[in-house]
Write a protein that holds these residues in place. Structure first.
Motif, PDB file in Angstrom:
ATOM      1  N   ASP A   1     -13.532   9.916  26.002  1.00  0.00           N
ATOM      2  CA  ASP A   1     -13.213   9.103  27.499  1.00  0.00           C
ATOM      3  C   ASP A   1     -13.489   8.133  27.718  1.00  0.00           C
ATOM      4  O   ASP A   1     -13.340   7.311  28.005  1.00  0.00           O
ATOM      5  N   LEU A   2     -13.331   8.851  28.726  1.00  0.00           N
ATOM      6  CA  LEU A   2     -14.288   8.982  30.216  1.00  0.00           C
ATOM      7  C   LEU A   2     -15.978   8.349  30.332  1.00  0.00           C
ATOM      8  O   LEU A   2     -16.277   7.392  30.906  1.00  0.00           O
ATOM      9  N   SER A   3     -16.402   9.339  29.459  1.00  0.00           N
ATOM     10  CA  SER A   3     -17.995   9.063  29.467  1.00  0.00           C
ATOM     11  C   SER A   3     -18.233   7.776  28.357  1.00  0.00           C
ATOM     12  O   SER A   3     -18.885   7.324  28.702  1.00  0.00           O
ATOM     13  N   ALA A   4     -17.306   7.005  27.416  1.00  0.00           N
ATOM     14  CA  ALA A   4     -17.460   5.523  26.940  1.00  0.00           C
ATOM     15  C   ALA A   4     -16.979   4.759  27.877  1.00  0.00           C
ATOM     16  O   ALA A   4     -18.268   3.690  28.241  1.00  0.00           O
ATOM     17  N   LEU A   5     -15.965   4.952  28.710  1.00  0.00           N
ATOM     18  CA  LEU A   5     -15.517   4.056  29.908  1.00  0.00           C
ATOM     19  C   LEU A   5     -17.362   3.776  30.382  1.00  0.00           C
ATOM     20  O   LEU A   5     -16.999   3.010  31.715  1.00  0.00           O
ATOM     21  N   MET A   6     -17.820   4.308  31.419  1.00  0.00           N
ATOM     22  CA  MET A   6     -18.622   5.229  32.238  1.00  0.00           C
ATOM     23  C   MET A   6     -20.173   4.302  31.386  1.00  0.00           C
ATOM     24  O   MET A   6     -20.528   3.781  31.960  1.00  0.00           O
ATOM     25  N   ALA A   7     -20.169   4.616  30.527  1.00  0.00           N
ATOM     26  CA  ALA A   7     -21.197   3.872  29.080  1.00  0.00           C
ATOM     27  C   ALA A   7     -20.737   2.217  29.660  1.00  0.00           C
ATOM     28  O   ALA A   7     -21.936   1.296  29.555  1.00  0.00           O
ATOM     29  N   ASP A   8     -20.066   2.237  29.401  1.00  0.00           N
ATOM     30  CA  ASP A   8     -19.539   0.686  29.436  1.00  0.00           C
ATOM     31  C   ASP A   8     -19.670   0.161  30.418  1.00  0.00           C
ATOM     32  O   ASP A   8     -19.319  -1.204  30.676  1.00  0.00           O
ATOM     33  N   ARG A   9     -19.926   0.470  31.253  1.00  0.00           N
ATOM     34  CA  ARG A   9     -19.288  -0.033  33.031  1.00  0.00           C
ATOM     35  C   ARG A   9     -18.359  -0.156  33.230  1.00  0.00           C
ATOM     36  O   ARG A   9     -18.136  -1.216  34.556  1.00  0.00           O
TER      37      ARG A   9
ATOM     38  N   PRO B   1     -14.596  15.099  37.614  1.00  0.00           N
ATOM     39  CA  PRO B   1     -13.539  13.754  36.645  1.00  0.00           C
ATOM     40  C   PRO B   1     -13.145  14.248  35.610  1.00  0.00           C
ATOM     41  O   PRO B   1     -11.891  13.932  35.423  1.00  0.00           O
ATOM     42  N   TYR B   2     -13.697  14.840  34.361  1.00  0.00           N
ATOM     43  CA  TYR B   2     -13.255  15.347  33.301  1.00  0.00           C
ATOM     44  C   TYR B   2     -12.126  16.316  33.148  1.00  0.00           C
ATOM     45  O   TYR B   2     -11.579  15.816  32.857  1.00  0.00           O
ATOM     46  N   TYR B   3     -12.958  16.897  33.935  1.00  0.00           N
ATOM     47  CA  TYR B   3     -12.159  18.417  33.801  1.00  0.00           C
ATOM     48  C   TYR B   3     -10.688  17.860  35.197  1.00  0.00           C
ATOM     49  O   TYR B   3      -9.423  18.258  34.545  1.00  0.00           O
TER      50      TYR B   3
ATOM     51  N   TRP C   1     -20.921  13.012  29.625  1.00  0.00           N
ATOM     52  CA  TRP C   1     -20.478  13.666  29.087  1.00  0.00           C
ATOM     53  C   TRP C   1     -21.520  14.179  28.463  1.00  0.00           C
ATOM     54  O   TRP C   1     -22.041  13.596  27.107  1.00  0.00           O
ATOM     55  N   GLY C   2     -22.042  15.699  28.299  1.00  0.00           N
ATOM     56  CA  GLY C   2     -23.240  16.388  27.438  1.00  0.00           C
ATOM     57  C   GLY C   2     -25.069  15.161  27.600  1.00  0.00           C
ATOM     58  O   GLY C   2     -25.706  15.594  26.966  1.00  0.00           O
ATOM     59  N   ARG C   3     -24.733  14.669  28.693  1.00  0.00           N
ATOM     60  CA  ARG C   3     -26.379  13.977  28.959  1.00  0.00           C
ATOM     61  C   ARG C   3     -26.848  14.557  30.236  1.00  0.00           C
ATOM     62  O   ARG C   3     -25.836  14.839  31.334  1.00  0.00           O
ATOM     63  N   SER C   4     -28.089  14.289  30.873  1.00  0.00           N
ATOM     64  CA  SER C   4     -28.031  14.511  31.536  1.00  0.00           C
ATOM     65  C   SER C   4     -29.203  13.999  32.236  1.00  0.00           C
ATOM     66  O   SER C   4     -29.544  12.711  31.996  1.00  0.00           O
ATOM     67  N   GLY C   5     -29.278  13.286  33.758  1.00  0.00           N
ATOM     68  CA  GLY C   5     -30.201  12.341  34.727  1.00  0.00           C
ATOM     69  C   GLY C   5     -30.060  12.885  35.447  1.00  0.00           C
ATOM     70  O   GLY C   5     -29.144  12.618  36.170  1.00  0.00           O
TER      71      GLY C   5
END
Length: 367
Positions: free
Chosen positions: A65-73, A50-52, A176-180
Motif C-alpha cells: 500500500d505504501l510502496s505503491a504510493l511511493m512509486a507513484d510519487r 514507515p511500513y512498520y 518495500w522489497g527493493r534496494s537502491g
C-alpha cells in the motif's frame, strides 16, 4: 481559563490521548496516504520503519500500500523535522519543508568552518541544476560541488545543498522489497510542481495537536525543531482548551479532539526504530517510563520498540527464524500472550508465509 485553574491531565490520561491521536489505541480504517497526512509524516531514517509504523496503526495494512504510493510519487522521502528523513505526502513535502526551513538554515551554521568562501546562494543554484539534470548520490553531489569550491570541506558542501534545497530520495530507494542507493533530486522536479507556501504557524499548531496533543509549546518546538512558536499558541488560545500536566506545565488542545479516560485499555503494539510517538514531545514520560529512558538505544544504534499498556516496555528484532521480544521488566502471563498474538498479526501482515517463531529474549542493560 487560566493556567492556574486549568484541569490536570495525569500521565496516563496524556498517554491515552496521545495514543488515540497516533492511531494506536485501535487500528484505523484509513488509506495509507490519509494516515501519513494525519500523522504529519513518518520517521524514515531507514527504509522499513514507515511500513512498520503503519502496520501498527492501520487495519489491513500491507507494505504494498505504501510502496505503491511511493512509486507513484504520492509520498516521498525528504529531510524535514529535526533534520531527519521523513516519509511525507507530496503536498506536505512541498509545504512542511518550507515551514522548517529556518531550522535547516540554522543547521548550516554548524558547518560554517567548512564552507568558508562558499557563496551559498550560488551553491543552491548549482546543486539544483545538478540534481534536476539527473538524480545524484551524495558522493556525486560532493564531487561536483568540490570542483567549484576545491578548498571547502566536501561533506559540508553536500550538507549545505541538503539544507538549502528540498531534496527527495528517488525510487527505487524506499520501496518495500527493493534496494537502491540514495539518489537525490528536488521535490519540485520529482513531483512536477512548484513548492507551495508554508502553512502558517497557526495552521501547523492545529495539525500538530490533532496528531500529538495535548501538548505544550515546548513539545511542538521539539517535534518541529523550531523556536518561537509561543506567539502562534497565544493567537489560538481563544479557540483551544488548556490543561496542566502533573508538573504544572500548560498544555493546549483542540476542543473536539479525543481524550479517552485514563483507564481505557491500550493493546500492545510493535513500533519501528525512531517512531515519532517516542520523539515528538519535550516531556516524553507520557510514553516512556523514566526508569526506561535511554534503554531503546545504544550509542548510535536505535532499537525497534514495543508498548505494553500504552507505555514503552521493551525492544524487538527480527532474526532469520524468529521475532525476538526483549522486555525491560517483568510481564504478566496475559501481557506475554497478548504480545505473542500481536506479534503473529504483525508477521502475517508484513511477512506473509513467514514461519518465524516468536520468543522472549533477555535484554542486556548497558548503562
Amino acid at each position: 481559563m487560566t493556567k492556574t485553574t486549568a484541569p490536570v491531565l495525569d500521565t496516563r490520561a496524556l498517554n491515552r490521548a496521545t495514543l488515540d491521536r497516533q492511531l494506536l489505541l485501535r487500528r484505523a480504517e484509513l488509506p495509507a496516504e490519509a494516515a501519513v497526512e494525519h500523522l504529519l509524516g513518518l520517521q524514515a531514517q531507514n527504509v522499513k520503519p514507515p511500513y512498520y509504523a503503519l502496520a501498527a496503526r492501520l487495519d489491513g495494512f500491507r507494505p504494498e500500500d505504501l510502496s505503491a504510493l511511493m512509486a507513484d510519487r504520492e509520498v516521498v522521502r525528504i529531510v524535514t523535522m529535526r533534520s531527519t528523513i521523513h516519509t511525507h505526502t507530496a503536498d506536505d513535502a512541498l509545504t512542511l519543508r518550507p515551514l522548517v526551513q529556518p531550522a535547516r538554515d540554522r543547521e548550516l551554521t554548524l558547518f560554517r568552518k567548512g564552507l568558508q568562501g562558499v557563496d551559498l546562494d550560488r551553491l543552491a543554484v548549482l546543486a539544483r541544476e545538478l540534481v534536476e539534470a539527473e538524480p545524484r548520490t551524495m558522493k556525486q553531489l560532493r564531487e561536483a560541488l568540490l570542483a567549484e569550491w576545491p578548498d571547502a570541506d566536501p561533506q559540508s558542501l553536500a550538507i549545505a545543498a541538503r539544507c538549502r534545497l528540498p531534496l527527495v530520495q528517488v525510487t527505487p530507494r524506499g520501496l518495500w522489497g527493493r534496494s537502491g542507493q540514495v539518489a537525490l533530486t528536488t521535490a519540485e522536479h520529482w513531483l512536477g510542481r512548484p513548492a507551495e507556501p508554508a502553512p502558517t504557524p497557526d495552521e501547523a499548531v492545529l495539525r500538530y495537536l490533532a496528531a500529538f496533543g495535548p501538548a505544550s509549546v515546548k513539545d511542538m518546538q521539539t517535534w518541529a525543531g523550531l523556536t518561537r512558536l509561543k506567539e502562534a499558541f497565544e493567537r489560538l488560545r481563544p479557540q483551544l482548551l488548556t490543561f496542566r500536566d502533573e508538573h504544572g506545565v500548560e498544555l493546549f488542545d483542540l476542543p473536539d479532539a479525543p481524550r479517552p479516560a485514563a483507564g481505557t485499555p491500550a493493546p500492545p503494539r510493535f513500533l519501528p526504530e525512531f517512531d515519532n510517538l517516542l520523539l515528538s514531545h519535550a516531556d516524553r514520560t507520557r510514553v516512556i517510563p523514566p526508569e526506561y529512558w535511554g534503554r531503546s538505544w545504544v550509542g548510535n544504534m536505535v532499537h525497534s520498540t514495543f508498548l505494553v499498556d500504552g507505555f514503552l516496555a521493551g525492544v524487538w528484532r527480527l532474526q532469520e527464524d524468529a521475532l525476538v521480544i526483549e522486555p525491560f521488566g517483568e510481564l504478566t502471563r496475559a501481557q506475554r500472550e497478548e504480545l505473542v498474538e500481536e506479534g503473529a498479526r504483525m508477521l502475517a501482515g508484513m511477512h506473509p508465509g513467514s514461519s518465524c517463531d516468536i520468543r522472549f529474549g533477555t535484554v542486556v542493560h548497558r548503562p
